[in-house]
Design a protein around this motif. Structure first.
Motif, PDB file in Angstrom:
ATOM      1  N   ARG C  20      42.588  42.152  51.463  1.00 43.78           N
ATOM      2  CA  ARG C  20      42.040  42.615  50.176  1.00 43.78           C
ATOM      3  C   ARG C  20      41.071  43.778  50.398  1.00 43.78           C
ATOM      4  O   ARG C  20      41.081  44.761  49.640  1.00 43.78           O
ATOM      5  CB  ARG C  20      41.353  41.463  49.457  1.00 43.78           C
ATOM      6  N   GLU C  52      33.179  39.190  43.033  1.00 42.59           N
ATOM      7  CA  GLU C  52      34.113  38.088  42.850  1.00 42.59           C
ATOM      8  C   GLU C  52      35.523  38.389  43.352  1.00 42.59           C
ATOM      9  O   GLU C  52      36.300  37.464  43.534  1.00 42.59           O
ATOM     10  CB  GLU C  52      34.150  37.626  41.402  1.00 42.59           C
ATOM     11  N   VAL C  56      36.585  34.820  44.992  1.00 46.58           N
ATOM     12  CA  VAL C  56      37.632  34.005  44.396  1.00 46.58           C
ATOM     13  C   VAL C  56      38.699  33.579  45.419  1.00 46.58           C
ATOM     14  O   VAL C  56      39.501  32.690  45.151  1.00 46.58           O
ATOM     15  CB  VAL C  56      38.245  34.800  43.207  1.00 46.58           C
ATOM     16  N   TYR C 192      27.677  48.635  24.892  1.00 48.50           N
ATOM     17  CA  TYR C 192      28.311  49.717  25.656  1.00 48.50           C
ATOM     18  C   TYR C 192      28.948  50.770  24.768  1.00 48.50           C
ATOM     19  O   TYR C 192      29.026  51.944  25.139  1.00 48.50           O
ATOM     20  CB  TYR C 192      29.298  49.133  26.653  1.00 48.50           C
ATOM     21  N   TYR C 224      26.071  53.814  32.556  1.00 47.03           N
ATOM     22  CA  TYR C 224      26.968  54.058  31.420  1.00 47.03           C
ATOM     23  C   TYR C 224      26.656  55.399  30.757  1.00 47.03           C
ATOM     24  O   TYR C 224      27.547  56.183  30.449  1.00 47.03           O
ATOM     25  CB  TYR C 224      26.833  52.944  30.370  1.00 47.03           C
TER      26      TYR C 224
ATOM     27  N   ARG D 134      31.641  45.340  30.099  1.00 50.46           N
ATOM     28  CA  ARG D 134      31.372  45.057  31.510  1.00 50.46           C
ATOM     29  C   ARG D 134      30.015  45.629  31.923  1.00 50.46           C
ATOM     30  O   ARG D 134      29.656  46.725  31.498  1.00 50.46           O
ATOM     31  CB  ARG D 134      32.482  45.666  32.396  1.00 50.46           C
ATOM     32  N   SER D 139      33.861  49.192  36.190  1.00 53.29           N
ATOM     33  CA  SER D 139      34.760  48.036  36.205  1.00 53.29           C
ATOM     34  C   SER D 139      35.857  48.199  35.151  1.00 53.29           C
ATOM     35  O   SER D 139      35.728  48.990  34.211  1.00 53.29           O
ATOM     36  CB  SER D 139      33.970  46.747  35.900  1.00 53.29           C
ATOM     37  N   TYR D 278      34.536  28.461  39.019  1.00 57.01           N
ATOM     38  CA  TYR D 278      35.509  27.492  38.520  1.00 57.01           C
ATOM     39  C   TYR D 278      35.182  26.050  38.898  1.00 57.01           C
ATOM     40  O   TYR D 278      35.455  25.124  38.138  1.00 57.01           O
ATOM     41  CB  TYR D 278      36.917  27.861  38.996  1.00 57.01           C
ATOM     42  N   PRO D 304      43.969  33.280  39.470  1.00 56.62           N
ATOM     43  CA  PRO D 304      42.578  33.749  39.444  1.00 56.62           C
ATOM     44  C   PRO D 304      42.255  34.727  40.571  1.00 56.62           C
ATOM     45  O   PRO D 304      41.452  35.646  40.377  1.00 56.62           O
ATOM     46  CB  PRO D 304      41.765  32.458  39.595  1.00 56.62           C
ATOM     47  N   ALA D 305      42.879  34.555  41.726  1.00 59.41           N
ATOM     48  CA  ALA D 305      42.544  35.405  42.862  1.00 59.41           C
ATOM     49  C   ALA D 305      42.908  36.864  42.603  1.00 59.41           C
ATOM     50  O   ALA D 305      42.411  37.765  43.261  1.00 59.41           O
ATOM     51  CB  ALA D 305      43.240  34.910  44.130  1.00 59.41           C
ATOM     52  N   ASN D 306      43.791  37.089  41.638  1.00 57.73           N
ATOM     53  CA  ASN D 306      44.158  38.463  41.325  1.00 57.73           C
ATOM     54  C   ASN D 306      43.783  38.876  39.905  1.00 57.73           C
ATOM     55  O   ASN D 306      44.290  39.882  39.397  1.00 57.73           O
ATOM     56  CB  ASN D 306      45.657  38.670  41.581  1.00 57.73           C
ATOM     57  N   SER D 309      39.287  40.458  35.835  1.00 59.42           N
ATOM     58  CA  SER D 309      37.890  40.165  35.490  1.00 59.42           C
ATOM     59  C   SER D 309      37.694  38.657  35.465  1.00 59.42           C
ATOM     60  O   SER D 309      38.596  37.905  35.116  1.00 59.42           O
ATOM     61  CB  SER D 309      37.507  40.772  34.133  1.00 59.42           C
ATOM     62  N   ASP D 310      36.504  38.228  35.832  1.00 57.43           N
ATOM     63  CA  ASP D 310      36.104  36.817  35.750  1.00 57.43           C
ATOM     64  C   ASP D 310      37.042  35.847  36.458  1.00 57.43           C
ATOM     65  O   ASP D 310      37.105  34.665  36.081  1.00 57.43           O
ATOM     66  CB  ASP D 310      35.967  36.382  34.280  1.00 57.43           C
ATOM     67  N   GLY D 311      37.732  36.290  37.483  1.00 56.59           N
ATOM     68  CA  GLY D 311      38.616  35.378  38.201  1.00 56.59           C
ATOM     69  C   GLY D 311      37.872  34.179  38.754  1.00 56.59           C
ATOM     70  O   GLY D 311      38.370  33.061  38.755  1.00 56.59           O
ATOM     71  N   LEU D 312      36.643  34.410  39.192  1.00 60.72           N
ATOM     72  CA  LEU D 312      35.898  33.351  39.866  1.00 60.72           C
ATOM     73  C   LEU D 312      35.598  32.172  38.952  1.00 60.72           C
ATOM     74  O   LEU D 312      35.466  31.048  39.395  1.00 60.72           O
ATOM     75  CB  LEU D 312      34.593  33.924  40.429  1.00 60.72           C
TER      76      LEU D 312
END
Lengths: 338, 338, 338, 338
Positions: C20, C52, C56, C192, C224, D134, D139, D278, D304-306, D309-312
């Protein structure tokens, strides 16, 4: 206290509130609005009973304090500022008092080097820890009685009065003999056994603000010292716990002003613990003097890189000397000396 | 620990970091990036030294911990859950343990009435305060030794083991004789003199979370108890201090899960102090059981309107009995008993 | 970024982390300790990806940032201090800039009286709200466009550049025409859509710190503005939310120092909103100047008792004039002007 | 409101307070104690004026509210619980409603896979973000209009109504066409321009609690929606900012109970954003149901690993399905369904 009744409460419920007020010898006045009935409970000692004695009664919606819950530390109890005298130094007067020295006393040489430097730079009180309250039981816990002995020796040599933290009521006799002023640390601000013991000793005492304590609770803790017989109590703001992690704690600079409005006790600032990093200590020290603090307590170490505790937030002697110059200029700008 | 060097640091500065790591017998690995040099400091006891021993060195930008700063309380030290036994009751197993009783012991009658009720409703441990740490020195401070005597009497009559708060190391011998489990209150969580004394006594102990303490600091405080020789340590979440004023404290319900991930010690919840009002206690108690707490400690009073302390957050016996019914259903839903 | 692997993680899990990192074109270095495997992820743009993406992955225990998550606002991106020019006034240089005026523009007379007074006392920028974000929908919401017209008129008469809060991206064109600097309020710091619109406009902008935002998040919000094309960005500390209720907010005076270390942008302080009460405003203003703030924004009202908003925290013209005298002395003491 | 006068205030100062009260058509009752004069200001709309209109007058020591500052959201305004209907689903009734789906909509396949799974596991509403607020401008910011199109498609295929976050008043028309319920995020809770626009649209709306907002301020924000014409407002607790860093935010589980006491609006809980990881989401979800929440909104991602956003903090479909089983059992234990 103001007792707001729930809409639709019964006459019996109102009567019970009135009766309870009378048990405490408070006066009562009823305020009958179109929407709500409000009972005013009046009397000079309403501040010393908890609001819940009314809040718990049926039909009561909320209870609000009018009198502050602290008493002996309040300006209402004593309007004139208290001056605290520690070995010839007066705290709470026009002169801003700087207390400085190492976090922990590590050795005679370390202590003497620091003491000499801070005395020369203009500090009036020498600080040094002998019993150290550390977050981890595996960290250095201080030299104990040997540290106190070194501190007294330094006092004799240099001529500055001393302050050191007390962490255990068992140490009171020992510490009272060796140091001029006892410090109660932030983590012990609500250690009432310790507060009572120190108050009874009659020694001057610096009470640090608990890291999650409001100014009101801090003054209530001061009430413990004063109620036990203490008189020479100094408050010390050292940062509170917030979500911000750029500093070790968040220095609540406003508390200097709030204390001045509410209490007759002197208030100092500890920029070292609040900042947590030497590079930010001067910023906070300057702000504290400008805000009207009666003094500062600053950590200084001759060799921060090898300090046994708090090295990161300790100033070197030369940084401390430079800072003292800046502080003198600011003190003068606001009409005080340092 | 990961030491990030400042951009443009010198080789000597890097060498000083490496040397210091070797003094502590840590392994070192250098990571040379295009922008930054990063020094990894490895070894199983890096958690027990403060980060500042590196942060204070010249050329260091930041230091980050890898190993957690608590040790004996950690899952890495002991993976299997600790079961605590208090007078025949096991805490930390599949059964959720409810401790209940009055905030303060006020009289024999008050204590016995409450004790009988909570026993009948299914509580397994009787709580009752004899030495009360109160915010104001002018509030009721507990019955002291007489309270302990009443608590032991209640235990004999009702058959429930007891828990009571210790506030002063001087009381240790007395309390160890009269009660089965000592409680260390939130305001004393970092009173290390008290932690050491209680740890050395070997008595089971319930350690409440400090109101401004992170879970990490709470486990470090548990380390004090364990390092002093304690074994039977139970953690108790009771709400932390935040900006929200709709409740007395903010119950950090997540901490139940965080403790379970990080520590082998049982964790309980005190819904009474967090809520501050009887009407919210059942909400928090139900949430705590569903979240996986190993037990609850709940304030119950036969006549809350006339309680000498914490009346507002005390349940009546009938409210408590009703709550126990709800909690049993939830316990069952998550595969436990109560 | 430093990725700490769980004890006993598999080689496949380590490989997944490395892979990764390579996808993002980061360099990787493995640190194999006796207890833990630690993967260092290096590269100058690691700060712009969330932690993350590694946290993750299976087998990962924790991820720690080395590079800061903000970029354009950082000292690493631009080391030289940014000077912001607003209508002939320079912010961020040796001169401390005071912006003053009423919370809300209420009438021509109120605005002109205030403007004349603050100009005379030495303020360099005139503040005045036309669109007011109020906690309650039932409070006065500002004069809107008519307020802006009055503000421009005051500018013409008095000669001071102006600053006013923008609350809605729809108002951008209108406001850009009427005022010299746009203010983004604390409650909109992470709005934002608004940040992007203001950044694109190219107008100078004062970005207040969100009341629950860390300094890091505040600088990300500045990113931003800068990423959208803004250049003239000024930060403004105005107090954060904590448990202390003696003031409206807790002024985080340390943030002045933290911003100076981390960012090239000028930083100001708003003592009025932090204090919430006129009697504490001078305390905080003095502290801010001594701490090194580049400017202040202060609420002044000719008749605070009849102000339509924020009267309680507004200084009278004479209090403001007296304060300016104190601030000049402190500025001089620290080698700046005002 | 209760106005406490300073000791030694003049009759003129008292008269000024009374006169001001009369200007607002409030009733006044004077309470003359031995120490303090207290003025009770009564009337049903005292809650809608700020306390400072009295606090700013000379001779006033403090002002305390009796009426709550929110109105339309209060139980006093409407005692019967509001039921919100979103595309055939009722929120606020005995059935606990679970909304689930990905944080961001990333692709048709990702959305459809998730939607199918959550529908099958018993979720009643599909969530998915198209415009993502974000913390960093660098991001992933969401698919925008394309995301909304995919969401509507998923709704048609799966048959669940949808909820998505609105971040900009400019998007209102577009979003109102594509989604069934608008979400206002925590960072926009006091973005009044957005609240007004959404309120006027008449669309059902879920209002998340601001991360530094008290429950009172949250209900005042709801007043903005209701005052603008909204009716179908749902509150959503998602964790507040505290000093604890073991979770992303601190879930204020008590707020569920506090809202139920104070407001007629339904209240949900978002365990995903509070936990930030999680592994802790099920703990918080179970606690929320037991505490009496009317619903949950949970992030679910097929991989979630991919996740972009917010996968964790996303659950996998199988974890979500398992959690739903636990929640059903708890719902039943407290006499509700899910």
């Amino acid at each position: 206290m103001i007792v707001e009744m729930r809409r639709g409460c019964t006459q019996d419920q109102v009567d019970a509130v009135v009766e309870r007020a009378h048990q405490y010898k408070f006066e009562v006045q009823l305020n009958i609005g179109t929407d709500k009935m409000v009972v005013a409970i009046l009397g000079s000692h309403t501040g010393s009973v908890p609001t819940e004695i009314f809040a718990v009664l049926p039909g009561v919606e909320s209870v609000t304090r009018i009198m502050r819950p602290y008493k002996l530390a309040s300006r209402e109890f004593r309007d004139e500022p208290t001056l605290v005298h520690v070995g010839g130094v007066t705290i709470g007067g026009p002169r801003i008092v700087v207390m400085a020295g190492p976090c922990s006393i590590e050795s005679q040489e370390q202590l003497m080097t620091t003491a000499r430097c801070v005395a020369q730079a203009g500090a009036s009180v020498l600080r040094g820890g002998a019993f150290k309250p550390r977050t981890s039981p595996f960290s250095f816990q201080g030299l104990g009685p040997e540290g106190l002995r070194l501190l007294r020796e330094a006092k004799r040599d240099i001529g500055l009065p001393t302050v050191s933290e007390i962490t255990d009521p068992h140490h009171l006799e020992l510490m009272a003999e060796y140091v001029d002023m006892l410090q109660i640390g932030a983590r012990n601000m609500q250690n009432y056994a310790l507060l009572r013991a120190v108050g009874q000793s009659g020694k001057p005492c610096m009470l640090k603000r608990g890291l999650a304590s409001t100014v009101t609770e801090w003054l209530q803790a001061a009430d413990y010292l004063l109620a036990a017989g203490g008189r020479d109590v100094i408050l010390c703001e050292r940062g509170i716990r917030t979500f911000e992690d750029g500093t070790r704690f968040t220095l609540d600079i406003s508390s200097v002003g709030v204390v001045k409005q509410s209490s007759h006790l002197p208030v100092m600032v500890d920029p070292s613990h609040a900042a947590g990093h030497y590079a930010l200590v001067p910023t906070l020290a300057r702000a504290a003097v400008a805000a009207g603090a009666d003094g500062l307590i600053v950590e200084v170490h001759p060799d921060p890189a090898n300090a046994l505790s708090d090295g990161l937030q300790s100033l070197t002697p030369s940084d401390f000397t430079r800072l003292m110059g800046q502080l003198k200029a600011i003190a003068q700008a606001i009409g005080r000396t340092l």
